[in-house]
Design an enzyme around this catalytic site. Sequence first.
Site, PDB file in Angstrom:
ATOM      1  N   LYS A  92      54.044  61.618  48.902  1.00  0.00           N
ATOM      2  CA  LYS A  92      54.566  62.232  49.835  1.00  0.00           C
ATOM      3  C   LYS A  92      53.139  62.728  50.595  1.00  0.00           C
ATOM      4  O   LYS A  92      53.117  62.375  52.111  1.00  0.00           O
ATOM      5  CB  LYS A  92      55.475  63.463  49.817  1.00  0.00           C
ATOM      6  CG  LYS A  92      56.524  63.198  49.024  1.00  0.00           C
ATOM      7  CD  LYS A  92      57.705  64.523  49.053  1.00  0.00           C
ATOM      8  CE  LYS A  92      56.948  65.674  48.053  1.00  0.00           C
ATOM      9  NZ  LYS A  92      56.998  65.395  46.774  1.00  0.00           N
ATOM     10  N   GLY A 147      54.938  63.579  42.936  1.00  0.00           N
ATOM     11  CA  GLY A 147      53.842  62.568  42.544  1.00  0.00           C
ATOM     12  C   GLY A 147      54.418  61.110  42.968  1.00  0.00           C
ATOM     13  O   GLY A 147      54.044  59.988  42.655  1.00  0.00           O
ATOM     14  N   ASP A 169      53.670  70.197  51.032  1.00  0.00           N
ATOM     15  CA  ASP A 169      53.776  70.885  49.917  1.00  0.00           C
ATOM     16  C   ASP A 169      55.066  71.867  50.068  1.00  0.00           C
ATOM     17  O   ASP A 169      55.997  71.719  49.230  1.00  0.00           O
ATOM     18  CB  ASP A 169      52.734  71.630  49.098  1.00  0.00           C
ATOM     19  CG  ASP A 169      53.056  71.844  47.739  1.00  0.00           C
ATOM     20  OD1 ASP A 169      53.722  71.120  46.978  1.00  0.00           O
ATOM     21  OD2 ASP A 169      52.911  73.116  47.348  1.00  0.00           O
ATOM     22  N   HIS A 213      60.518  71.908  49.437  1.00  0.00           N
ATOM     23  CA  HIS A 213      59.350  71.209  48.776  1.00  0.00           C
ATOM     24  C   HIS A 213      59.286  69.715  49.542  1.00  0.00           C
ATOM     25  O   HIS A 213      60.193  69.196  49.173  1.00  0.00           O
ATOM     26  CB  HIS A 213      59.299  71.032  47.290  1.00  0.00           C
ATOM     27  CG  HIS A 213      58.281  70.242  46.620  1.00  0.00           C
ATOM     28  ND1 HIS A 213      57.215  70.723  46.823  1.00  0.00           N
ATOM     29  CD2 HIS A 213      58.300  69.134  46.086  1.00  0.00           C
ATOM     30  CE1 HIS A 213      56.252  69.860  46.085  1.00  0.00           C
ATOM     31  NE2 HIS A 213      57.092  68.900  45.847  1.00  0.00           N
ATOM     32  N   ARG A 217      70.716  47.847  53.520  1.00  0.00           N
ATOM     33  CA  ARG A 217      69.741  46.858  54.129  1.00  0.00           C
ATOM     34  C   ARG A 217      70.017  46.644  55.880  1.00  0.00           C
ATOM     35  O   ARG A 217      69.297  45.783  56.316  1.00  0.00           O
ATOM     36  CB  ARG A 217      69.878  45.406  53.424  1.00  0.00           C
ATOM     37  CG  ARG A 217      69.368  45.492  51.816  1.00  0.00           C
ATOM     38  CD  ARG A 217      69.550  44.200  51.151  1.00  0.00           C
ATOM     39  NE  ARG A 217      68.713  43.287  51.780  1.00  0.00           N
ATOM     40  CZ  ARG A 217      68.708  41.954  51.097  1.00  0.00           C
ATOM     41  NH1 ARG A 217      69.355  41.704  50.108  1.00  0.00           N
ATOM     42  NH2 ARG A 217      67.978  40.958  51.528  1.00  0.00           N
TER      43      ARG A 217
END
Length: 311
Positions: A159, A156, A177, A138, A243
Amino acid sequence: MPKVRTKDLMHKFNLELVSGEEGINRPITTSDLSRPGIEMAGFFTYYPKERVQLLGKTEISFFHQLSEQERKHRMDELCTEVTPAIILSRELEAPPELIKASEKTGTPVLRSSMKTTRLSSHLTNFLEGKLAPTTAVHGVLVDIYGVGVLIIGKSGVGKSETALELVKRGHRLVADDCVEIRQEDQDTLIGSSPELIEHLLEIRGLGIINVMTLFGAGAVRSFKRITLVINLELWDQNKQYDRLGLEEDKMRIIDTDLTKLTVPVRPGRNLAVIIEVAAMNYRLKLMGVNAAEQFTSKLAGVIEEGDQEEE
């Protein structure tokens, strides 16, 4: 269901059916081919009967030197109930003994005009592609500056919206998807879209959009090798994010480990630009330029100089 049958080879390579028509629905379970030269000499102990058998000029020339009884016996042994096909190259004439044995067991005998080596190469490439291990993930697959980037994350998280922005910036959508992935080689994963949703993007609030219709044929592609995974996740204040870029996570898909980067999502962050830069930076690393390592090396040098001055 079997992925490949004998009739698929017939249609793909325009092979002529000589005999054994009742066996054209036999399944092909391996991409390995067999040139049964040693079997022609009478050694069938390790005969790989489940493979497609390829007969070229060498095998047929040797076969004609055998006695009538030997020819009959060799072809009876060559044609089994599970052999997917026996293919003659160079439009060679099928020996009568082969036709008789194939009709008895229903083993398809096919003929090609191609040379043996060339035919073997084409058959192997086709079968390896069709029989490669597959899975589905997915996510969204985008071609960014030649790098196949698989974008994953919870439903949600954004993407598809990020993929839309990347397409607007000139990159190419492969799948949205659901990404179908097949392993074509030891370290080669090829991603593509299911036929039903090919070239489509689902944007919440807009619905389904056709990327090729909106942005043209240059905005999509049918498949792409996956080399980088970007994991989008909602920003977690309690989590420590990398970082410097020295840490490198891996994600295993089938039997291949891919570089995985985790990008936190929060308002104000331009994810499309971040992913675009990640793809460019990944290409730089492949060329031997690692900004994080260079910075760390320079920083260590500055610290060492400072310690020497204090002494």
